[in-house]
Design an enzyme around this catalytic site. Structure first.
Site, short mmCIF file in Angstrom:
data_model
loop_
_atom_site.label_atom_id
_atom_site.label_comp_id
_atom_site.label_asym_id
_atom_site.label_seq_id
_atom_site.Cartn_x
_atom_site.Cartn_y
_atom_site.Cartn_z
N GLY A 55 15.48 -16.45 -13.34
CA GLY A 55 16.19 -16.91 -12.16
C GLY A 55 16.21 -15.81 -11.13
O GLY A 55 16.52 -14.65 -11.44
N GLN A 208 13.35 -25.38 -19.19
CA GLN A 208 14.59 -24.73 -18.75
C GLN A 208 15.68 -25.73 -18.38
O GLN A 208 16.87 -25.42 -18.45
CB GLN A 208 14.32 -23.81 -17.55
CG GLN A 208 13.45 -22.63 -17.88
CD GLN A 208 12.05 -22.80 -17.32
OE1 GLN A 208 11.48 -23.89 -17.43
NE2 GLN A 208 11.49 -21.77 -16.75
N ASP A 249 12.79 -19.52 -5.63
CA ASP A 249 12.44 -18.15 -6.02
C ASP A 249 11.99 -17.31 -4.83
O ASP A 249 12.08 -16.09 -4.88
CB ASP A 249 11.35 -18.18 -7.09
CG ASP A 249 11.88 -18.65 -8.42
OD1 ASP A 249 12.30 -17.81 -9.23
OD2 ASP A 249 11.91 -19.88 -8.66
N ASN A 259 9.35 -22.67 -5.79
CA ASN A 259 10.28 -22.90 -6.89
C ASN A 259 9.48 -23.31 -8.11
O ASN A 259 8.25 -23.46 -8.05
CB ASN A 259 11.31 -23.98 -6.50
CG ASN A 259 12.51 -24.02 -7.43
OD1 ASN A 259 13.10 -22.99 -7.76
ND2 ASN A 259 12.90 -25.20 -7.86
N LYS A 260 10.16 -23.50 -9.22
CA LYS A 260 9.50 -23.87 -10.47
C LYS A 260 8.51 -25.01 -10.27
O LYS A 260 8.78 -25.96 -9.54
CB LYS A 260 10.58 -24.28 -11.48
CG LYS A 260 10.05 -24.87 -12.77
CD LYS A 260 9.44 -23.84 -13.69
CE LYS A 260 8.97 -24.50 -14.99
NZ LYS A 260 8.55 -23.54 -16.00
#
Length: 367
Positions: A55, A208, A249, A259-260
């Site tokens: 994170g 996650q 991120d 992001n993811k």
């Protein structure tokens, strides 16, 4: 937030020995709750690299404490600034996409560069790392306050019926220090008594969402349902999602969001179904030096094992890793994707909510 009704942060100074930094080992969740000790900058580097901590905000704070731990072992054979630069460069390479790591490490180095001796530098480094940690907590809570207003508005329109929120990956308190980014508005709304329900993407690879977001929401008693990654579009088509809130991120000064992996597809589905798509992030996640996220943000490519294998727990309570695909098939494992600003309804920051464009972002972050 809570673990078995006890308040925790994700990172803290050992109460008996200030030369030890402790973190929650997120690789073990949700099957077991364990902590590990970091005693030098190599421990901090490895914790970031192997995703013991993960994170963007937490990575940044871990890097800051990594600088403190490095100074504990400074032998003064070279200049302090040279030593700091060397350790900073090392720690920054732990993971490439989340910009918080570099930003907070640079803040540490800048704060320490004028120290005249090791003792002074060590004391100042610990104070500065604690300050950065507390700042992230404060920012997360402010994000929660601003984002809660969006949820409350939807709740009023639904006459108090539960607000269905879709999130992706883990942008919760586990990814930060406390509160989280995408989850902070959810926790604030829940604590105010606003009925909420969270659709939790499992988030392959590494799961996650299923492993971390579901666990922390469960610890707080927040109603939620885990869904396969590709279910979000179907739910949106059938009016079962009121708002999407995800983390980031790295976000450019023009509003492109890394992001993811899979976030971009959720944003496309939200746009097609006229569902608001918000990104929650602290200012430490902005990279104002970049303007084209797709071309300029480095995308981490991770090991094949994350895709080839899955970890789970057997009926007997044994934690097992199993292969889920043909042994010889090649794997591409891109850790992140970039959602263009045109698909983002707004950015929820500690300074308020703005549109995802340079003008609106600059109005909040003039300095």
């Amino acid at each position: 937030m809570k673990v078995n009704n006890q308040h925790y942060h994700t990172i803290w100074v050992n109460e008996n020995d200030a030369t030890i930094i402790e973190v929650i080992d997120q690789r073990r969740l949700p099957f077991s709750f364990e902590t590990i000790q970091l005693k030098n900058e190599k421990d901090a580097f490895e914790a970031i690299r192997n995703m013991t901590v993960r994170g963007a905000p937490l990575i940044g704070v871990t890097g800051a404490y990594g600088i403190y731990l490095a100074l504990l072992h400074f032998d003064e054979k070279i200049s302090l600034r040279e030593y700091l630069d060397e350790k900073a460069a090392f720690l920054k390479t732990a993971r490439p996409t989340a910009v918080n790591l570099a930003i907070l490490i640079d803040e540490m180095v800048d704060a320490l560069s004028n120290c005249s001796d090791k003792k002074t530098a060590v004391k100042k480094a610990l104070n500065k790392a604690d300050e950065l940690k507390n700042r992230e907590i404060s920012w997360s809570e402010q994000i929660g306050e601003y984002g809660c207003e969006l949820i409350e508005e939807i709740s009023k329109k639904k006459n108090g019926a539960p607000v269905n929120i879709l999130t992706h990956c883990n942008a919760g308190w586990l990814a930060c220090i406390d509160w989280g980014t995408a989850t902070a508005p959810i926790y604030k709304a829940f604590l105010k008594g606003i009925p909420v329900h969270v659709w939790v993407d499992e988030t392959r690879p590494r799961n996650q969402g299923a492993r971390l977001t579901a666990w922390e929401l469960g610890q707080e008693g927040v109603p939620h349902t885990v869904i396969p990654d590709n279910t979000g579009g179907h739910l949106m088509q059938h009016g079962m999602v009121d708002i999407c809130i995800v983390g980031s991120d790295r976000t450019t000064g023009t509003g492109d969001v890394a992001n993811k992996i899979g976030t971009y597809l959720k944003a496309l589905a939200a746009k097609d179904n006229q569902i608001p798509f918000y990104v929650a992030l602290p200012s430490s996640t902005f990279d104002f030096n970049l303007s084209d996220g797709i071309q300029e943000i480095p995308i981490e490519q991770r090991g094949a094992a994350e895709v080839k294998e899955m970890e789970g727990i057997s009926p007997e309570g044994e934690i097992l890793t199993v292969r889920i695909m043909p042994e010889g098939s090649p794997v591409a494992n891109y850790g992140f994707d970039v959602t263009p600003a045109r698909l983002v309804t707004g950015l929820i920051t500690e300074r308020g909510i703005c549109e995802a464009n340079r003008e609106s972002i600059s109005s909040l972050f003039q300095k």
